[in-house]
Design a protein around this motif. Structure first.
Motif, PDB file in Angstrom:
ATOM      1  N   PHE A 182      46.115  24.585  38.054  1.00 40.82           N
ATOM      2  CA  PHE A 182      45.626  23.930  39.273  1.00 40.82           C
ATOM      3  C   PHE A 182      44.165  23.514  39.147  1.00 40.82           C
ATOM      4  O   PHE A 182      43.522  23.173  40.122  1.00 40.82           O
ATOM      5  CB  PHE A 182      45.808  24.863  40.469  1.00 40.82           C
ATOM      6  N   SER A 183      43.616  23.564  37.969  1.00 41.43           N
ATOM      7  CA  SER A 183      42.187  23.291  37.689  1.00 41.43           C
ATOM      8  C   SER A 183      41.280  23.896  38.759  1.00 41.43           C
ATOM      9  O   SER A 183      40.540  23.188  39.422  1.00 41.43           O
ATOM     10  CB  SER A 183      41.853  21.813  37.561  1.00 41.43           C
ATOM     11  N   LEU A 184      41.381  25.192  38.927  1.00 45.89           N
ATOM     12  CA  LEU A 184      40.540  25.878  39.897  1.00 45.89           C
ATOM     13  C   LEU A 184      39.400  26.587  39.187  1.00 45.89           C
ATOM     14  O   LEU A 184      39.510  26.932  38.018  1.00 45.89           O
ATOM     15  CB  LEU A 184      41.373  26.909  40.662  1.00 45.89           C
ATOM     16  N   PRO A 185      38.291  26.819  39.888  1.00 45.73           N
ATOM     17  CA  PRO A 185      37.191  27.556  39.267  1.00 45.73           C
ATOM     18  C   PRO A 185      37.597  29.006  39.009  1.00 45.73           C
ATOM     19  O   PRO A 185      38.145  29.647  39.919  1.00 45.73           O
ATOM     20  CB  PRO A 185      36.069  27.495  40.312  1.00 45.73           C
ATOM     21  N   PRO A 186      37.349  29.528  37.809  1.00 44.26           N
ATOM     22  CA  PRO A 186      37.711  30.901  37.455  1.00 44.26           C
ATOM     23  C   PRO A 186      37.121  31.914  38.431  1.00 44.26           C
ATOM     24  O   PRO A 186      37.743  32.922  38.738  1.00 44.26           O
ATOM     25  CB  PRO A 186      37.103  31.086  36.061  1.00 44.26           C
ATOM     26  N   PHE A 187      35.934  31.626  38.940  1.00 41.69           N
ATOM     27  CA  PHE A 187      35.265  32.533  39.858  1.00 41.69           C
ATOM     28  C   PHE A 187      36.168  32.827  41.058  1.00 41.69           C
ATOM     29  O   PHE A 187      36.397  33.976  41.426  1.00 41.69           O
ATOM     30  CB  PHE A 187      33.943  31.905  40.325  1.00 41.69           C
ATOM     31  N   VAL A 188      36.716  31.776  41.637  1.00 44.13           N
ATOM     32  CA  VAL A 188      37.518  31.933  42.852  1.00 44.13           C
ATOM     33  C   VAL A 188      38.849  32.606  42.549  1.00 44.13           C
ATOM     34  O   VAL A 188      39.281  33.531  43.248  1.00 44.13           O
ATOM     35  CB  VAL A 188      37.762  30.554  43.506  1.00 44.13           C
ATOM     36  N   VAL A 189      39.507  32.139  41.488  1.00 45.32           N
ATOM     37  CA  VAL A 189      40.826  32.668  41.154  1.00 45.32           C
ATOM     38  C   VAL A 189      40.750  34.159  40.864  1.00 45.32           C
ATOM     39  O   VAL A 189      41.547  34.957  41.379  1.00 45.32           O
ATOM     40  CB  VAL A 189      41.408  31.912  39.939  1.00 45.32           C
ATOM     41  N   THR A 190      39.765  34.571  40.061  1.00 50.88           N
ATOM     42  CA  THR A 190      39.695  35.986  39.688  1.00 50.88           C
ATOM     43  C   THR A 190      39.143  36.826  40.839  1.00 50.88           C
ATOM     44  O   THR A 190      39.425  38.012  40.923  1.00 50.88           O
ATOM     45  CB  THR A 190      38.851  36.176  38.412  1.00 50.88           C
ATOM     46  N   LEU A 191      38.370  36.196  41.719  1.00 52.45           N
ATOM     47  CA  LEU A 191      37.929  36.907  42.931  1.00 52.45           C
ATOM     48  C   LEU A 191      39.145  37.248  43.793  1.00 52.45           C
ATOM     49  O   LEU A 191      39.273  38.359  44.323  1.00 52.45           O
ATOM     50  CB  LEU A 191      36.944  36.032  43.719  1.00 52.45           C
ATOM     51  N   ALA A 192      40.068  36.287  43.898  1.00 52.02           N
ATOM     52  CA  ALA A 192      41.293  36.542  44.658  1.00 52.02           C
ATOM     53  C   ALA A 192      42.078  37.665  44.006  1.00 52.02           C
ATOM     54  O   ALA A 192      42.586  38.567  44.685  1.00 52.02           O
ATOM     55  CB  ALA A 192      42.124  35.266  44.737  1.00 52.02           C
ATOM     56  N   MET A 193      42.156  37.631  42.654  1.00 47.55           N
ATOM     57  CA  MET A 193      42.910  38.656  41.948  1.00 47.55           C
ATOM     58  C   MET A 193      42.256  40.023  42.118  1.00 47.55           C
ATOM     59  O   MET A 193      42.939  41.055  42.167  1.00 47.55           O
ATOM     60  CB  MET A 193      43.035  38.289  40.466  1.00 47.55           C
ATOM     61  N   LEU A 194      40.929  40.034  42.218  1.00 50.09           N
ATOM     62  CA  LEU A 194      40.201  41.288  42.455  1.00 50.09           C
ATOM     63  C   LEU A 194      40.743  41.974  43.708  1.00 50.09           C
ATOM     64  O   LEU A 194      41.050  43.162  43.718  1.00 50.09           O
ATOM     65  CB  LEU A 194      38.708  40.989  42.597  1.00 50.09           C
ATOM     66  N   THR A 195      40.904  41.179  44.744  1.00 49.05           N
ATOM     67  CA  THR A 195      41.386  41.730  46.014  1.00 49.05           C
ATOM     68  C   THR A 195      42.860  42.115  45.929  1.00 49.05           C
ATOM     69  O   THR A 195      43.255  43.199  46.364  1.00 49.05           O
ATOM     70  CB  THR A 195      41.190  40.690  47.125  1.00 49.05           C
ATOM     71  N   VAL A 196      43.646  41.211  45.355  1.00 50.56           N
ATOM     72  CA  VAL A 196      45.087  41.465  45.269  1.00 50.56           C
ATOM     73  C   VAL A 196      45.378  42.735  44.469  1.00 50.56           C
ATOM     74  O   VAL A 196      46.138  43.609  44.906  1.00 50.56           O
ATOM     75  CB  VAL A 196      45.810  40.259  44.617  1.00 50.56           C
ATOM     76  N   ALA A 197      44.742  42.867  43.312  1.00 51.75           N
ATOM     77  CA  ALA A 197      45.031  44.013  42.442  1.00 51.75           C
ATOM     78  C   ALA A 197      44.562  45.320  43.080  1.00 51.75           C
ATOM     79  O   ALA A 197      45.210  46.359  42.953  1.00 51.75           O
ATOM     80  CB  ALA A 197      44.369  43.816  41.077  1.00 51.75           C
ATOM     81  N   ARG A 198      43.434  45.258  43.796  1.00 48.67           N
ATOM     82  CA  ARG A 198      42.959  46.471  44.466  1.00 48.67           C
ATOM     83  C   ARG A 198      43.940  46.873  45.567  1.00 48.67           C
ATOM     84  O   ARG A 198      44.302  48.047  45.698  1.00 48.67           O
ATOM     85  CB  ARG A 198      41.549  46.228  45.028  1.00 48.67           C
TER      86      ARG A 198
ATOM     87  N   VAL B 151      47.122  36.749  32.044  1.00 55.94           N
ATOM     88  CA  VAL B 151      47.774  35.471  31.748  1.00 55.94           C
ATOM     89  C   VAL B 151      48.012  34.704  33.050  1.00 55.94           C
ATOM     90  O   VAL B 151      47.820  33.488  33.116  1.00 55.94           O
ATOM     91  CB  VAL B 151      49.097  35.685  30.983  1.00 55.94           C
ATOM     92  N   PHE B 152      48.394  35.447  34.097  1.00 49.79           N
ATOM     93  CA  PHE B 152      48.594  34.801  35.392  1.00 49.79           C
ATOM     94  C   PHE B 152      47.283  34.161  35.872  1.00 49.79           C
ATOM     95  O   PHE B 152      47.260  33.008  36.311  1.00 49.79           O
ATOM     96  CB  PHE B 152      49.111  35.818  36.413  1.00 49.79           C
ATOM     97  N   ASN B 153      46.177  34.913  35.777  1.00 48.97           N
ATOM     98  CA  ASN B 153      44.858  34.346  36.105  1.00 48.97           C
ATOM     99  C   ASN B 153      44.634  33.029  35.369  1.00 48.97           C
ATOM    100  O   ASN B 153      44.289  32.004  35.965  1.00 48.97           O
ATOM    101  CB  ASN B 153      43.732  35.304  35.681  1.00 48.97           C
ATOM    102  N   GLY B 154      44.856  33.072  34.059  1.00 50.77           N
ATOM    103  CA  GLY B 154      44.620  31.902  33.225  1.00 50.77           C
ATOM    104  C   GLY B 154      45.540  30.752  33.613  1.00 50.77           C
ATOM    105  O   GLY B 154      45.134  29.589  33.637  1.00 50.77           O
ATOM    106  N   TRP B 155      46.781  31.093  33.961  1.00 48.86           N
ATOM    107  CA  TRP B 155      47.735  30.042  34.333  1.00 48.86           C
ATOM    108  C   TRP B 155      47.283  29.336  35.616  1.00 48.86           C
ATOM    109  O   TRP B 155      47.285  28.107  35.696  1.00 48.86           O
ATOM    110  CB  TRP B 155      49.127  30.653  34.521  1.00 48.86           C
ATOM    111  N   VAL B 156      46.871  30.127  36.607  1.00 47.02           N
ATOM    112  CA  VAL B 156      46.441  29.513  37.870  1.00 47.02           C
ATOM    113  C   VAL B 156      45.212  28.639  37.633  1.00 47.02           C
ATOM    114  O   VAL B 156      45.103  27.514  38.128  1.00 47.02           O
ATOM    115  CB  VAL B 156      46.131  30.594  38.934  1.00 47.02           C
ATOM    116  N   ILE B 157      44.274  29.164  36.830  1.00 47.66           N
ATOM    117  CA  ILE B 157      43.029  28.433  36.575  1.00 47.66           C
ATOM    118  C   ILE B 157      43.305  27.091  35.910  1.00 47.66           C
ATOM    119  O   ILE B 157      42.776  26.047  36.306  1.00 47.66           O
ATOM    120  CB  ILE B 157      42.079  29.278  35.701  1.00 47.66           C
ATOM    121  N   THR B 158      44.195  27.095  34.891  1.00 46.68           N
ATOM    122  CA  THR B 158      44.416  25.857  34.140  1.00 46.68           C
ATOM    123  C   THR B 158      45.412  24.940  34.855  1.00 46.68           C
ATOM    124  O   THR B 158      45.213  23.734  34.910  1.00 46.68           O
ATOM    125  CB  THR B 158      44.942  26.153  32.724  1.00 46.68           C
TER     126      THR B 158
END
Lengths: 319, 494
Positions: A122-138, A113-120
């Protein structure tokens, strides 16, 4: 309608030919033991991939699922093993198996949901937002586990990943239920229809009064939830949460989605197609192992299959 | 001299150009005039090698030429400056000018000093006092346009086509552009100038050609004609459609729009909508006419809540102030919006007819009711005579007219009080057109209030009880059906 059927039968035929070829080359393939094994192995990817399918149908992508899987599995294991100790309050909260699992699922959902919130928001590309989350969660996984596996999580937890129920492995039951629910959601509810509409033509969907943001929020939430389901399956199978679990699983799941005929530009595709895609990957992996192909070649072959699938898909689209 | 001889071009179902004859002379500004849809854009695309399958012949300096692609036309010395500029904002002026024709040094690397020097010379010639290394995104629109002209000069173009070059320019920028055009003329270049702005044409053009309905109607010297005469030739078709009798019975205002203003996304001192106020009465068909870029679509979109974060103004429906921030709110207040482009805004082409029609009326968070969906689709397929093999047919497989009816159906399904239609018959054949006119009239007779935006005057004359004219984001005039005619509308819009 016909096109979709044709596409699905295309990948079904590919799966069938693959099975036929492997069974001719190896007599170990068509044994009950091996087939259950294949299904058990793909159950994790199937769960992640059905969530991914919904995301891709909205013309998005979620690269964070592998890391979210690792984080949720670590949290689940940590809670089961150590609970939460609040020393300043002199309080200790222990977790039952069910409690630990629900906590993991909730965390996966919230990350999505946080991913989705950031994407919508701030109108950011999902690719970038979830790439950031990939690193953060790891990174969060490493912090939480101190880089060490958390093992010995109890027999009832282990049952989820390794047990059998009515002659079928429990993970297969779980993935089956997940698939049925998501197929139902995608085909029979307004929510599912909106997912297809947004991916097919976001502007038309918006002008039709659809709340694009809330649908996307929910879709990424589901993807996170499904990654958590995968996390529980992986750690219970090993009876241990590995900090490196799920590395590059996002790529396997995107591969399953694409091989299953879902268009990366959104709007076209299906959850059942993805299940077939995940099965093709699983059977291929299994067959290459049975044929004693080196694991390095396995990766090359898998990559080529993905490429082939996309080329065929593109060709059939042009017709 | 560039000549087009008997050029014809057809698209499926439409004859866009029909034996067009044109001549453009060197050292002159050659104007092309025509309403929207007269065939100007198609002609430009043929002259610049975008469309290669056409009938007829193009002659350049008395030699027949046939361009195989855009590059071919460029090589022959034909350059076009589009209404929407074709520059890459994140690159600087030098990089943009030499894009695809970079000068390389003996090492095979970019010879930046050389290119910068040439750029400097060109900028000087155009009297642009800016550094060649300025990023294009930091330039004003007028300056960007001059960069396009510099590109044409760099390619040593002999013929420069300009499509509505002044539509986004300030008065000062226009003056500057016209001075440069005068210089180019002196150098013997052939300038082709498309514009709706009559005063401009009379100021700078020497020859004119009027196009109408895909034909070249008349050509001559600007000094031998008048504005009146040109307008008459632009519209002068017979009106095939019966003009509507004004509905004069007094009616109550249903929708009032007050002081709508929408700033331009990049230009600070320009408004896409400039303080627009009007009312829509119950059961009325209100026409809104304007040329391309007048702000018609923006007006409807703003009413429908698409631009709510940027726009100012207030709306009331039936004397009740309403706040519309999203299309969802507009739909809840009984509005429907049949968008201009059915492919990019109206339909989800990859979904079937039934799913598209029901898209506006599904209730959130519930199960789909396929039976009622099919029922709804069936109802509208027969009510609007949508030609489709079944409700399960994908919309991408329908013809333009039938796609348009599906868009109409999806909005009628919401049972709106107020129906807004943006170019409801663009690009569909004459039969489908008439069918849609009949539907619109019937809806008004049933008491719906309707706004029709169109760039086709006969369409508005056939439908509207009242016609508003927009130009450059402002409301310019209002006519009742009785007083409206093609001359008056076009004159108010120019």
């Amino acid at each position: 309608m016909n096109k979709e059927l044709l596409k699905k039968s295309q990948s079904l035929i590919a799966l069938f030919v693959l099975c036929l070829a492997i069974s001719l080359l190896s007599d170990k393939f068509l044994t009950a033991n091996n087939l259950w094994n294949v299904l058990r192995q793909i159950s994790v990817n199937v769960c992640i991939s059905v969530g991914m399918t919904l995301v891709v149908l909205t013309a998005g992508i979620d690269l964070s699922v592998g890391s979210v899987l690792a984080f949720t599995s670590a949290v689940c294991a940590g809670l089961l093993k150590n609970g939460i100790a609040l020393e300043s309050f002199d309080l200790f909260i222990g977790f039952t198996t069910l409690g630990g699992i629900l906590a993991a699922l909730l965390i996966g959902l919230l990350i999505g949901v946080f991913n989705g919130w950031v994407i919508t928001r701030f109108s950011l590309p999902p690719f970038v937002v979830t790439l950031a989350m990939l690193t953060v969660a790891r990174g969060a996984t490493m912090l939480y586990t101190q880089g060490m596996p958390i093992s010995n999580l109890g027999t009832s937890f282990e049952y989820i990943g390794s047990g059998w129920l009515i002659g079928i492995p429990v993970p297969v039951w779980i993935s089956l239920i997940v698939v049925l629910i998501v197929v139902f959601i995608s085909k029979k509810t307004t929510f599912g229809r909106y997912i297809y509409a947004i991916g097919g033509n976001e502007k038309a969907a918006f002008l039709s009064g659809i709340n694009i943001n809330s649908i996307k929020l929910a879709v990424y939430g589901i993807a996170g939830l499904m990654a958590a389901v995968g996390g529980v399956l992986v750690s219970s199978r090993l009876n241990s949460a590995q900090p490196n679990a799920g590395t590059s699983y996002e790529l396997d799941s995107i591969a399953a989605v694409v091989i299953g005929g879902t268009s990366l530009s959104g709007g076209i595709g299906s959850v059942t197609g993805t299940v077939i895609g995940a099965t093709i990957i699983g059977v291929l992996n299994n067959g290459l192992v049975l044929l004693n192909v080196s694991p390095f070649w396995q990766q090359v072959v898998k990559g080529l299959v993905i490429l082939l699938a996309v080329i065929i898909d593109q060709k059939s689209k042009k017709k | 001299m560039l000549k087009a001889i008997n050029i014809s071009k057809s698209f499926p179902g439409v004859k866009a150009l029909n034996e067009v004859n044109l001549s453009f002379y060197p050292s002159k500004v050659n104007a092309i005039l025509g309403e929207n849809g007269a065939g100007k854009s198609t002609l430009l695309k043929i002259l610049t090698g975008v469309y290669t399958d056409y009938e007829g012949e193009i002659q350049l300096n008395d030699q027949p030429v046939k361009f195989k692609n855009i590059k071919d036309a460029q090589k022959a010395g034909i350059a076009i400056i589009h209404q929407e500029l074709n520059l890459i904002p994140a690159l600087n002026i030098v990089d943009n000018l030499f894009l695809g024709q970079e000068i390389r040094n003996s090492w095979g690397l970019l010879d930046t000093p050389q290119m910068t020097r040439i750029t400097k010379e060109l900028l000087q010639k155009l009297e642009l006092n800016i550094s060649p290394t300025t990023l294009v995104q930091n330039l004003k629109v007028g300056e960007q346009q001059l960069i396009e002209i510099a590109k044409a000069l760099l390619a040593d173009a002999q013929v420069i086509l300009m499509d509505e070059p002044t539509s986004a320019l300030t008065d000062k920028e226009i003056e500057n552009l016209h001075r440069i055009i005068a210089d180019l003329k002196k150098e013997g270049k052939t300038i082709v100038y498309i514009s709706h702005k009559m005063d401009e044409l009379f100021r700078i053009a020497e020859t004119y050609t009027v196009m109408r309905d895909g034909k070249s109607i008349d050509a001559g010297e600007m000094s031998q004609t008048t504005e009146q005469d040109l307008i008459r030739k632009m519209v002068g078709r017979e009106i095939l459609i019966q003009k509507k009798q004004a509905n004069t019975t007094d009616k109550n205002a249903l929708l009032s729009i007050r002081n709508f203003t929408l700033p331009h996304h990049t230009l600070k001192n320009r408004n896409l909508l400039d303080n627009i106020s009007f009312e829509l009465n119950e059961g009325e068909i209100l026409g809104i006419f304007g040329l391309m870029g007048a702000g018609r679509t923006e007006l409807l979109e703003t009413i429908f809540g698409v631009n709510s974060t940027k726009s100012k103004g207030s709306i009331s429906i039936g004397n009740q102030d309403v706040r519309i921030q999203l299309p969802k709110d507009a739909i809840r207040h009984g509005m429907a919006f049949v968008t201009e482009d059915r492919k990019t805004e109206g339909l989800v082409l990859g979904m079937n007819v039934a799913a598209n029609i029901s898209l506006t009326t599904l209730s959130e968070n519930s199960l789909l009711n396929e039976q009622s969906e099919r029922q709804l689709a069936k109802e509208y397929i027969s009510a609007l005579a949508i030609k489709t093999p079944s409700a399960q047919q994908l919309c991408v497989n329908l013809s333009g007219g039938n796609q348009q009816k599906v868009v109409l159906a999806k909005w009628l399904a919401t049972n709106p009080k107020i129906l807004m239609l943006d170019e409801p018959t663009r690009g569909i054949d004459i039969n489908a057109k008439n069918e849609i006119y009949e539907i619109i009239k019937k809806l008004a007779a049933e008491g719906k209030s309707i706004i029709v935006v169109s760039s086709e005057i006969p369409e508005l004359l056939a439908l509207a009880d009242r016609i508003l004219v927009m130009s450059e984001g402002k409301l310019k005039a209002e006519f009742s059906a009785d007083e409206a005619n093609e001359d008056k509308l076009l004159k108010a819009a120019i």
